[in-house]
Design a protein around this motif. Structure first.
Motif, PDB file in Angstrom:
ATOM      1  N   LEU A 156       0.834  -1.197   0.000  1.00 53.09           N
ATOM      2  CA  LEU A 156       0.000   0.000   0.000  1.00 53.09           C
ATOM      3  C   LEU A 156       0.871   1.250   0.000  1.00 53.09           C
ATOM      4  O   LEU A 156       1.842   1.341   0.750  1.00 53.09           O
ATOM      5  N   ILE A 157       0.491   2.203  -0.837  1.00 56.12           N
ATOM      6  CA  ILE A 157       1.167   3.499  -0.876  1.00 56.12           C
ATOM      7  C   ILE A 157       0.204   4.523  -0.294  1.00 56.12           C
ATOM      8  O   ILE A 157      -0.888   4.723  -0.810  1.00 56.12           O
ATOM      9  N   ALA A 158       0.612   5.133   0.809  1.00 51.03           N
ATOM     10  CA  ALA A 158      -0.190   6.185   1.431  1.00 51.03           C
ATOM     11  C   ALA A 158       0.328   7.526   0.917  1.00 51.03           C
ATOM     12  O   ALA A 158       1.525   7.787   0.943  1.00 51.03           O
ATOM     13  N   THR A 159      -0.580   8.356   0.428  1.00 51.88           N
ATOM     14  CA  THR A 159      -0.222   9.684  -0.069  1.00 51.88           C
ATOM     15  C   THR A 159      -0.987  10.718   0.738  1.00 51.88           C
ATOM     16  O   THR A 159      -2.210  10.671   0.801  1.00 51.88           O
ATOM     17  N   ASN A 160      -0.254  11.636   1.370  1.00 54.37           N
ATOM     18  CA  ASN A 160      -0.950  12.662   2.148  1.00 54.37           C
ATOM     19  C   ASN A 160      -1.391  13.795   1.247  1.00 54.37           C
ATOM     20  O   ASN A 160      -1.137  13.797   0.045  1.00 54.37           O
ATOM     21  N   GLN A 161      -2.053  14.775   1.810  1.00 54.69           N
ATOM     22  CA  GLN A 161      -2.625  15.873   1.037  1.00 54.69           C
ATOM     23  C   GLN A 161      -1.572  16.769   0.399  1.00 54.69           C
ATOM     24  O   GLN A 161      -1.861  17.535  -0.503  1.00 54.69           O
ATOM     25  N   ASP A 162      -0.315  16.661   0.850  1.00 54.20           N
ATOM     26  CA  ASP A 162       0.769  17.442   0.261  1.00 54.20           C
ATOM     27  C   ASP A 162       1.492  16.668  -0.833  1.00 54.20           C
ATOM     28  O   ASP A 162       2.461  17.156  -1.403  1.00 54.20           O
ATOM     29  N   GLY A 163       1.051  15.443  -1.101  1.00 52.34           N
ATOM     30  CA  GLY A 163       1.664  14.635  -2.150  1.00 52.34           C
ATOM     31  C   GLY A 163       2.809  13.758  -1.692  1.00 52.34           C
ATOM     32  O   GLY A 163       3.396  13.040  -2.486  1.00 52.34           O
ATOM     33  N   TYR A 164       3.158  13.802  -0.401  1.00 50.67           N
ATOM     34  CA  TYR A 164       4.230  12.953   0.108  1.00 50.67           C
ATOM     35  C   TYR A 164       3.714  11.531   0.260  1.00 50.67           C
ATOM     36  O   TYR A 164       2.573  11.308   0.656  1.00 50.67           O
ATOM     37  N   GLN A 165       4.586  10.568  -0.031  1.00 51.67           N
ATOM     38  CA  GLN A 165       4.179   9.175  -0.014  1.00 51.67           C
ATOM     39  C   GLN A 165       4.967   8.376   1.006  1.00 51.67           C
ATOM     40  O   GLN A 165       6.093   8.721   1.350  1.00 51.67           O
ATOM     41  N   MET A 166       4.367   7.273   1.459  1.00 49.11           N
ATOM     42  CA  MET A 166       5.028   6.329   2.349  1.00 49.11           C
ATOM     43  C   MET A 166       4.411   4.961   2.112  1.00 49.11           C
ATOM     44  O   MET A 166       3.318   4.852   1.554  1.00 49.11           O
ATOM     45  N   VAL A 167       5.110   3.918   2.503  1.00 50.35           N
ATOM     46  CA  VAL A 167       4.619   2.561   2.335  1.00 50.35           C
ATOM     47  C   VAL A 167       3.944   2.118   3.623  1.00 50.35           C
ATOM     48  O   VAL A 167       4.472   2.321   4.715  1.00 50.35           O
ATOM     49  N   ILE A 168       2.757   1.537   3.470  1.00 46.22           N
ATOM     50  CA  ILE A 168       2.014   1.022   4.616  1.00 46.22           C
ATOM     51  C   ILE A 168       1.883  -0.493   4.432  1.00 46.22           C
ATOM     52  O   ILE A 168       1.364  -0.939   3.404  1.00 46.22           O
TER      53      ILE A 168
END
Length: 115
Positions: free
Chosen positions: A41-53
């Motif tokens: 899963l790729i989580a993308t916040n409202q600023d466009g930054y991504q992280m792996v979940i």
């Protein structure tokens, strides 16, 4: 017993979750690159930054149902989602260009252009 405590949420904690359809690199907020494998899963916040979940952590993310919001709130949520998509597109374009620059730099350093 005291008064009820007020809860706060940071805007950066709102994310969209997308399952990776292929192996790819994402660029994290701290500037590091990270490989995401198909199915993660790729989580993308409202600023466009991504992280792996990890899939095992998915249940800790509570979906927000737009139907429960007032019409004004639903319109705002839709606007934030659209802006998040635009930020993600910009981020992906930047990451693509950054990867191209890294490849070109590596080729220059290793002499691949001197052949």
């Amino acid at each position: 017993m005291g008064a009820a405590r007020q809860l706060y949420v940071k805007r950066s904690d709102l994310v969209t979750l997308d399952e990776a359809r292929e192996n790819k690199k994402i660029h994290m907020q701290n500037g590091e690159s990270f490989t995401v494998f198909k199915g993660e899963l790729i989580a993308t916040n409202q600023d466009g930054y991504q992280m792996v979940i990890p899939q095992s952590q998915k249940d800790k993310y509570v979906p927000v149902e737009l139907e429960e919001l007032s019409p004004y709130e639903a319109l705002m949520a839709k606007g934030y989602a659209e802006m998040g998509n635009i930020n993600r597109e910009i981020s992906e374009a930047f990451n693509h260009v950054e990867n191209e620059a890294e490849t070109a730099t590596t080729d220059l350093i290793t002499g691949a252009y001197n052949d």
